[in-house]
Scaffold this active site. Sequence first.
Site, short mmCIF file in Angstrom:
data_model
loop_
_atom_site.label_atom_id
_atom_site.label_comp_id
_atom_site.label_asym_id
_atom_site.label_seq_id
_atom_site.Cartn_x
_atom_site.Cartn_y
_atom_site.Cartn_z
CE LYS A 30 29.84 42.33 13.90
NZ LYS A 30 29.36 41.55 14.82
NE ARG A 101 30.73 36.78 13.12
CZ ARG A 101 31.75 36.32 13.74
NH1 ARG A 101 32.08 36.84 15.11
NH2 ARG A 101 32.56 35.38 13.14
N GLY A 110 29.04 42.96 22.46
CA GLY A 110 28.81 41.79 23.21
C GLY A 110 26.95 41.71 23.59
CG MET A 112 22.11 42.63 20.20
SD MET A 112 21.74 43.74 18.68
CE MET A 112 22.95 44.47 18.37
NE ARG A 374 33.77 46.56 17.66
CZ ARG A 374 32.75 45.81 18.29
NH1 ARG A 374 31.55 45.57 18.06
NH2 ARG A 374 33.39 44.78 19.23
CG HIS A 492 31.24 41.77 28.42
ND1 HIS A 492 30.95 42.06 29.66
CD2 HIS A 492 30.47 42.23 27.63
CE1 HIS A 492 29.97 42.75 29.53
NE2 HIS A 492 29.53 42.96 28.55
NE ARG A 598 20.81 76.79 42.29
CZ ARG A 598 21.26 76.15 41.39
NH1 ARG A 598 22.59 76.06 41.24
NH2 ARG A 598 20.51 75.74 40.32
CB SER A 800 20.00 83.94 33.66
OG SER A 800 20.66 82.86 33.74
CB THR A 803 16.26 75.28 31.60
OG1 THR A 803 17.65 75.15 32.30
CG2 THR A 803 16.25 76.16 30.48
CG ASN A 804 17.45 73.42 36.82
OD1 ASN A 804 17.77 72.81 36.08
ND2 ASN A 804 18.41 74.17 37.95
CB CYS A 867 22.05 79.86 35.33
SG CYS A 867 20.43 80.44 35.95
CE1 TYR A 887 25.09 83.31 31.64
CE2 TYR A 887 25.12 85.53 30.66
CZ TYR A 887 24.56 84.55 31.61
OH TYR A 887 23.73 85.12 32.53
C1 PEP Z 1 16.73 77.05 37.47
O1 PEP Z 1 15.44 76.88 37.95
O2 PEP Z 1 16.85 76.57 36.45
C2 PEP Z 1 17.69 77.53 38.28
C3 PEP Z 1 18.88 77.80 37.90
O3 PEP Z 1 17.39 77.98 39.55
P1 PEP Z 1 17.30 76.96 40.99
O4 PEP Z 1 17.69 75.52 40.27
O5 PEP Z 1 17.83 77.40 42.10
O6 PEP Z 1 15.73 76.99 41.20
#
Ligand code: PEP
Length: 935
Positions: A30, A101, A110, A112, A374, A492, A598, A800, A803-804, A867, A887
């Site tokens: 602002k 303000r 809205g 603050m 804004r 609001h 899976r 691959s 990352t979970n 993945c 990818y």
């Molecule tokens: C993971 O672990 O990121 C994965 C893709 O496998 P899952 O979630 O099936 O364990």
Amino acid sequence: MAKKKDKHVYFFGNGKAEGNATMKNLLGGKGANLAEMNLIGVPVPPGFTVTTEVCTVYNAKGQDYTVELIGEEVKKAVEQVEKIMGTKFGDKENPCLLSVRSGARASMPGMMDTVLNLGLNDEAVEGIAARTGNERFAWDSYRRFVQMFGDVVMGMKPASKEEEDPFEVIIHQLKEEKKVEKDNDLTTDDLKELVKRFKAAVKEVTGKDFPTNPWDQLWGSVMAVFDSWMNERAHVYRRLNNIPAEWGTAVNVQAMVFGNMGDNSATGVAFTRDAGTGENIFNGEYLINAQGEDVVAGIRTPQQITLEGAKRWAELQGVSEEERAADFPSLEEAMPIVYQELFKTQKALENHYRDMQDIEFTVQDGKLWMLQTRNGKRTGAAMVKIAMDLMREKKISKREALLRMEPNKLDELLHPVFEKEALEAGFVVAQGLPASPGAATGQVVFHADEAEAWAEKGNKVILCRIETSPEDLAGMHAAQGILTARGGMTSHAAVVARGMGKCCVSGAGGVKINYKERKLEAGGKVFKEGDWISLNGSTGEVYEGQIKTIDPELSGDFGELMNLTDKYAKILVRTNADTPHDSEVARNFGAQGIGLTRTEHMFFEGERIVAMREMILAEDVEGRREALKKLLPMQRSDFEGIFEAMHDLPVTVRLLDPPLHEFVPHDEKGQKEMAEVMGVTPEHIKAKVEELSEFNPMLGHRGCRLGNTYPEISETQARAIIEAALNLKQRGVVAKPEIMIPLTGTLNEMKMQEDIVRSTIAKVFEERNDSIDHMVGTMIEVPRAALTADEIATSAEFFSFGTNDLTQMTFGYSRDDAGKFLKVYLDKGILKVDPFQELDQSGVGQLVKIAVEKGRKTRKNIKIGICGEHGGDPSSVEFCHSLGFDYVSCSPFRVPIARLAAAQATIKEEMAKKATKAAKKSDKKKKKSDKKKKK
Ligand code: PEP
Ligand code: MG
């Protein structure tokens, strides 16, 4: 943090400003825009901005230190305002009145606090009355000030969620005593009486006298605005929108201009384009003889700014044209000259900022003043339409259009819509304003905290309120949709819902809500808490019961946007899909292959689970092979379906991953059934099930550990995959299988699986006298695998990143149990974001980086993807792009989001490269000229 020698206060006014639009971090959105509007010749009341850094100082060191730090600068800035306005702060006869303000870096509508009409007391009010010759206006402003200051600074709030605002209760009482309906029907004496009663109530509740010294009022208000940065609703808003608490808010102090000076004054809010649909239509609402918050508060029915908008509103509300023109004229009709100026100003602002603007204005005695501009909050659909339109209008480039979009907001476009026939057959019980498009079906609840609680239990709810307040934010977020009985398109509820992309019908006048009895009456029907209703946010219709929904059709601007992303994106986007249907959905969204199938999900259907259990519970390898024989044709046909849906594109199939106990029956009935199938005793089955149970299954007998202890499982799956691909080949369909080994931690684990898979494939090729291109690779989801990726790459043709699991094992947070403490960690700021949603680049990311580097050392062109859930998260996509991944793979409905994020990643990288090059060039130039000077 701000230091003594720093500048803390930035003045603006009369076409001059110490700040500008680029200074958002310091002056807040602002403040930066108020400065900028001055610089481009838009009429803005003079004032000054106290920087966001001061907020941080205040939070750390408190009021006295802060006043000491900025006191002199504020005094000087107030003097400059006085000079321009020809008034004096604290003067009896000619007082300078101010507004205070908030204004953070990112707009938080809205959330603050605001204080208006500051500087009034029992003497100044007389001065204003005498100078303006308008006693009623002076006292109306005074009672508003006491009300706002009492609420914001002195903490006079409703005692509970069922209670009304204590000041509104007093107003209501007086109106009853005086037998009048509207606030505007109260006389000047009534307003004087209100001020008296307000002050008495303040004294009674807080034990403090209402402050009469304007400087006390000013400091109290400035600090209250700083405090409001830390209030619960602002906190919730920041959490929902990923705004860091360290940013702090700026405070904008400005000379008051008055929209409540009589019938030649007004105040309003407008959008340069439609924030719901994105259409290029100027729209907004205003009120004659009203002040600031009246329009958005939903207490009076606001009127439309344009004639076109007013006609549409009347149609929706069932108001006749005669009644509309007489009682609800548009600004275009009521103040045509002001309207023309406003129209011109909004165009100029949009052209200047090259984006849709959300503006606030006040008309004081026929003169237009702009109070704010804004970039307007908008729905996902509007975001796409506006950016694509601005690009076609050549106001922004293709790259800018892509960068303007928030990838996660595309999700809104993919939400279901009502089925046409179901809608036609539905029963409309009320008609409100189409405040935020979408289709919502849910159970009626009346309070925000209950909406949250019900939603947590898995219920779909519609939050029904007379009007919403910023306190309702979390409940609005949890609800499917929001229905309000009062309030317009800029209320609001409407603004917040559009920002969230949540369906909202506002101002449904025919809806009567009774909080105490927890019921809602509409169209002659009564809906109690828990009853079902449906909202059509695109038409404003409220339906009885549940209306069936279907997937939306995506074309037009959305299609054009997706094509545009392909021009820039370097990283491909695949999908995680386990069925032909999901594969097709993802393909329609533009998925360029499957990054993860899976296989375990396929075992739960019908007969398969029995065969699967037979395999698991078998006594020996022979028994397992017998059961696997039954599973083979089922798996093969599953794969054929998926390969066919994804023909010509690569499909990564992962071998069995979860611990076996997940498939066996844990209840007595299931164990009995299984015993019958296998011709053994239920006790035998029970004992087997117990044998399979593990203390820590996620770190137990799963992934490649299964395939290495029971090689026949991997053998069968590899056979099913390759036979399916060869079958399709015979039918002329190209399948591109990539076989993926889960949970690899050591080279030996991988090598053993590779051998099993490759020897099986060789056997199938020999049997069929045919062959097909394929790959064998692994998931990298165990930290040890990442650290020894150079070794593993001697066996794996692709990586691959799972990352979970990699996040689970790097943090040591159980994926299944972390929910219990993650929320607390986020609330306390121990974690900034949920690492299961957004890849932790500094920790887990290091492992990813190491693995990529080591993998490439061994196998230069090793194919690399991701993945885990992070594959569909924009910031994680950008990270993967930066490491040169081939990818990312994500769930079908996140494919468009990832495609946009992928394009943005390329553009941002190009921009960063250009900036570095330019910096180097100017550095070189500087060095050269320094050298010359030395000579
Ligand atoms: C993971 O672990 O990121 C994965 C893709 O496998 P899952 O979630 O099936 O364990
Ligand atoms: Mg995993």
